[in-house]
Design an enzyme around this catalytic site. Structure first.
Site, mmCIF file in Angstrom:
data_model
loop_
_atom_site.group_PDB
_atom_site.id
_atom_site.type_symbol
_atom_site.label_atom_id
_atom_site.label_comp_id
_atom_site.label_asym_id
_atom_site.label_seq_id
_atom_site.Cartn_x
_atom_site.Cartn_y
_atom_site.Cartn_z
ATOM 1 N N GLY A 1 -14.930 -4.796 -2.054
ATOM 2 C CA GLY A 1 -14.600 -4.321 -0.568
ATOM 3 C C GLY A 1 -15.484 -3.204 -0.157
ATOM 4 O O GLY A 1 -16.552 -2.993 -0.904
ATOM 5 N N ILE B 1 -15.193 0.357 0.426
ATOM 6 C CA ILE B 1 -15.587 1.576 -0.455
ATOM 7 C C ILE B 1 -15.939 1.137 -1.906
ATOM 8 O O ILE B 1 -16.706 1.742 -2.461
ATOM 9 C CB ILE B 1 -14.362 2.279 -0.476
ATOM 10 C CG1 ILE B 1 -14.109 2.520 1.223
ATOM 11 C CG2 ILE B 1 -14.491 3.670 -1.003
ATOM 12 C CD1 ILE B 1 -12.898 3.365 1.408
ATOM 13 N N SER C 1 -9.543 -11.948 -1.817
ATOM 14 C CA SER C 1 -8.763 -12.133 -0.436
ATOM 15 C C SER C 1 -9.180 -11.363 0.734
ATOM 16 O O SER C 1 -8.985 -11.836 1.892
ATOM 17 C CB SER C 1 -7.390 -11.589 -0.920
ATOM 18 O OG SER C 1 -7.268 -10.317 -1.284
ATOM 19 N N SER D 1 -5.115 7.762 0.206
ATOM 20 C CA SER D 1 -5.299 7.922 1.596
ATOM 21 C C SER D 1 -4.681 9.151 2.126
ATOM 22 O O SER D 1 -3.498 9.623 1.594
ATOM 23 C CB SER D 1 -4.662 6.510 2.272
ATOM 24 O OG SER D 1 -4.483 6.867 3.603
ATOM 25 N N THR E 1 -2.995 8.892 4.503
ATOM 26 C CA THR E 1 -1.608 8.477 5.003
ATOM 27 C C THR E 1 -0.516 8.840 4.256
ATOM 28 O O THR E 1 0.496 8.795 4.771
ATOM 29 C CB THR E 1 -1.748 6.879 4.985
ATOM 30 O OG1 THR E 1 -2.982 6.232 5.417
ATOM 31 C CG2 THR E 1 -0.686 6.097 5.835
ATOM 32 N N TYR F 1 2.637 0.856 3.847
ATOM 33 C CA TYR F 1 1.165 1.254 3.353
ATOM 34 C C TYR F 1 1.222 2.506 2.723
ATOM 35 O O TYR F 1 0.810 2.710 1.547
ATOM 36 C CB TYR F 1 0.227 0.726 4.308
ATOM 37 C CG TYR F 1 -1.236 1.370 3.855
ATOM 38 C CD1 TYR F 1 -1.694 0.953 2.719
ATOM 39 C CD2 TYR F 1 -1.574 2.483 4.552
ATOM 40 C CE1 TYR F 1 -3.125 1.453 2.348
ATOM 41 C CE2 TYR F 1 -3.049 2.975 4.325
ATOM 42 C CZ TYR F 1 -3.602 2.475 3.101
ATOM 43 O OH TYR F 1 -4.794 2.930 2.736
ATOM 44 N N LYS G 1 0.990 3.974 -1.440
ATOM 45 C CA LYS G 1 0.054 5.100 -1.799
ATOM 46 C C LYS G 1 0.698 6.120 -2.748
ATOM 47 O O LYS G 1 0.530 6.630 -3.519
ATOM 48 C CB LYS G 1 -0.892 5.349 -0.854
ATOM 49 C CG LYS G 1 -1.869 4.363 -0.229
ATOM 50 C CD LYS G 1 -3.061 3.874 -1.273
ATOM 51 C CE LYS G 1 -3.781 2.578 -0.991
ATOM 52 N NZ LYS G 1 -4.645 2.399 -1.967
ATOM 53 N N TYR H 1 -8.506 9.543 0.980
ATOM 54 C CA TYR H 1 -9.492 9.434 1.903
ATOM 55 C C TYR H 1 -8.859 9.746 3.412
ATOM 56 O O TYR H 1 -7.769 9.266 3.586
ATOM 57 C CB TYR H 1 -9.833 8.089 1.982
ATOM 58 C CG TYR H 1 -10.220 7.493 0.856
ATOM 59 C CD1 TYR H 1 -10.673 8.269 -0.383
ATOM 60 C CD2 TYR H 1 -10.094 6.067 0.549
ATOM 61 C CE1 TYR H 1 -11.242 7.525 -1.574
ATOM 62 C CE2 TYR H 1 -10.422 5.450 -0.621
ATOM 63 C CZ TYR H 1 -11.131 6.099 -1.756
ATOM 64 O OH TYR H 1 -11.173 5.283 -2.681
ATOM 65 N N ASP I 1 1.208 6.658 15.351
ATOM 66 C CA ASP I 1 -0.060 7.280 15.159
ATOM 67 C C ASP I 1 0.114 9.007 15.315
ATOM 68 O O ASP I 1 0.988 9.521 16.259
ATOM 69 C CB ASP I 1 -1.070 7.124 16.725
ATOM 70 C CG ASP I 1 -1.912 6.025 16.271
ATOM 71 O OD1 ASP I 1 -2.259 5.669 14.925
ATOM 72 O OD2 ASP I 1 -2.688 5.215 17.086
#
Ligand code: UDP
Length: 338
Positions: free
Chosen positions: A10, A12, A34, A124, A126, A148, A152, A176, A294
């Site tokens: 992938g 990273i 995938s 993340s 996130t 998502y 995490k 990240y 957002d």
């Protein structure tokens, strides 16, 4: 160290593999391909100048994971594999819980059984959701707003519990911010499968005239130019941090979370301007409605990573955009327009 890298082909994972090989580590990489291609192995080896072993393995297959960890004699695991799109996770949450959370739980359980004590986990920003205070520190409350982000945050909790129950274990969760850019060799970079969700791949496809214009999601945020602010970080800076995190994991015990960002916020229009300069091309764009979920502004306080790893992001926004463009300009247009 002998290191198992999940998701090695992938975006990273591939850049980190190069840095690990350059530091003399031995790698066994796994991927289910995938969202990436086994061909990336060749490019990693070409850039690093050293070979590694690549296996086709889906982490949801517990038996195969168990067999690999039982026989591999690994010193450490760097765990990247997983899905990463907020919108997709809202539409297909079970896929995210299976691929990101359940697969990580079985990997962690097998690691514990086979006494692989050191883990670096790809987390993340996130996990912070929509923070009310900036910059974001590691003490900012964990409040993810998407499936998502929850996968995490939950995986971090699982790994924290693993450390609490296993005195020899060490886990570094790397949160990240917004990774962009590509390897300066232009051999490695992000290859989006299907229409891109993220800003940089989308801008670059507009620059290549694969797509007609960029939609900017919202021009009325409380920021210097009305567009959202993010902390963009060069993928090679991020990759370097993983090698240092691995060294730290080998020397410590317990769970630590670290923000990986530059500490500098850039708006969508700042990025657009930097990309126009890097590509030498006008990037047609229009302001449209805000994208649900957002945050107006997100940027890191990266001082803990600097203090504990001796790491600091080095590349600036123009360098990130130029490296991204130098990789992307050579990508096959047919593959991108899928
Ligand atoms: N963005 C945009 N148009 C796009 C993709 C993204 O205006 O086609 C904006 C998005 O609203 C956010 C920023 O660019 O403010 C970064 O979005 P991205 O999806 O790359 O990363 P995120 O921070 O959402 O994880």
């Amino acid at each position: 160290m002998k290191v198992l890298v999940t998701g090695v082909t992938g975006y990273i994972g591939s850049h980190t593999a190069v840095e690990l090989l350059a530091e003399g580590h031995d790698l066994i990489g796994i991927d289910d391909f995938s969202t990436s291609s086994p061909k990336v192995k060749h490019d990693i080896e070409r850039v690093a100048g050293r070979p590694f072993t690549l296996l086709d393995l889906d982490l949801r297959n517990r038996c195969e994971v168990e067999c690999l960890l039982a026989s591999g004699e690994f010193d450490a695991i760097i765990h990247f594999a997983g899905r990463k799109f907020v919108g997709e996770s809202v539409a297909e949450p079970m896929q995210y819980y299976e691929r990101n959370l359940a697969a990580s739980v079985s990997l962690a359980a097998a690691a514990q059984r086979h006494e692989i004590s050191h883990v670096v986990f790809s987390s993340s920003c996130t996990v912070y959701g929509q923070p009310t205070q900036l910059p974001v520190t590691e003490e900012t409350p964990i409040a993810p707003v998407s499936p998502y982000g929850r996968t995490k945050a939950m995986t971090e909790t699982v790994l924290q519990d693993l450390c609490d129950a296993t005195p020899s274990a060490s886990v570094l969760a790397l949160r990240y911010f917004n990774p962009i850019g590509a390897h300066p060799s232009a051999l490695l970079g992000e290859v989006p499968s299907g229409p891109p969700n993220n800003l940089l791949p989308y801008i670059m496809q507009v620059a290549k005239r694969v797509r007609p214009f960029l939609n900017i999601y919202g021009g009325d945020y409380d920021t210097h130019d009305g567009t959202c602010i993010r902390d963009y970080i060069h993928v090679v800076d991020l990759a370097r941090a993983h090698v240092l995190a691995l060294d730290r994991a080998a020397e410590t015990t317990g769970f630590e979370a670290l923000n990986l960002g530059t500490g500098i916020g850039s708006s969508v229009l700042d990025v657009l301007e930097a990309c126009e300069k890097a590509t030498g091309r006008a990037i047609p764009h229009q302001i449209v409605d805000r994208r649900p979920g957002d945050a107006a502004s997100m940027f890191a306080d990266p001082s803990r990573a600097q203090q504990l790893l001796g790491w600091k992001a080095e590349a600036n926004l123009p360098e990130m955009c130029l490296d991204h463009w130098n990789f992307e300009r050579n990508l096959d247009v047919d593959a991108l327009s899928a």
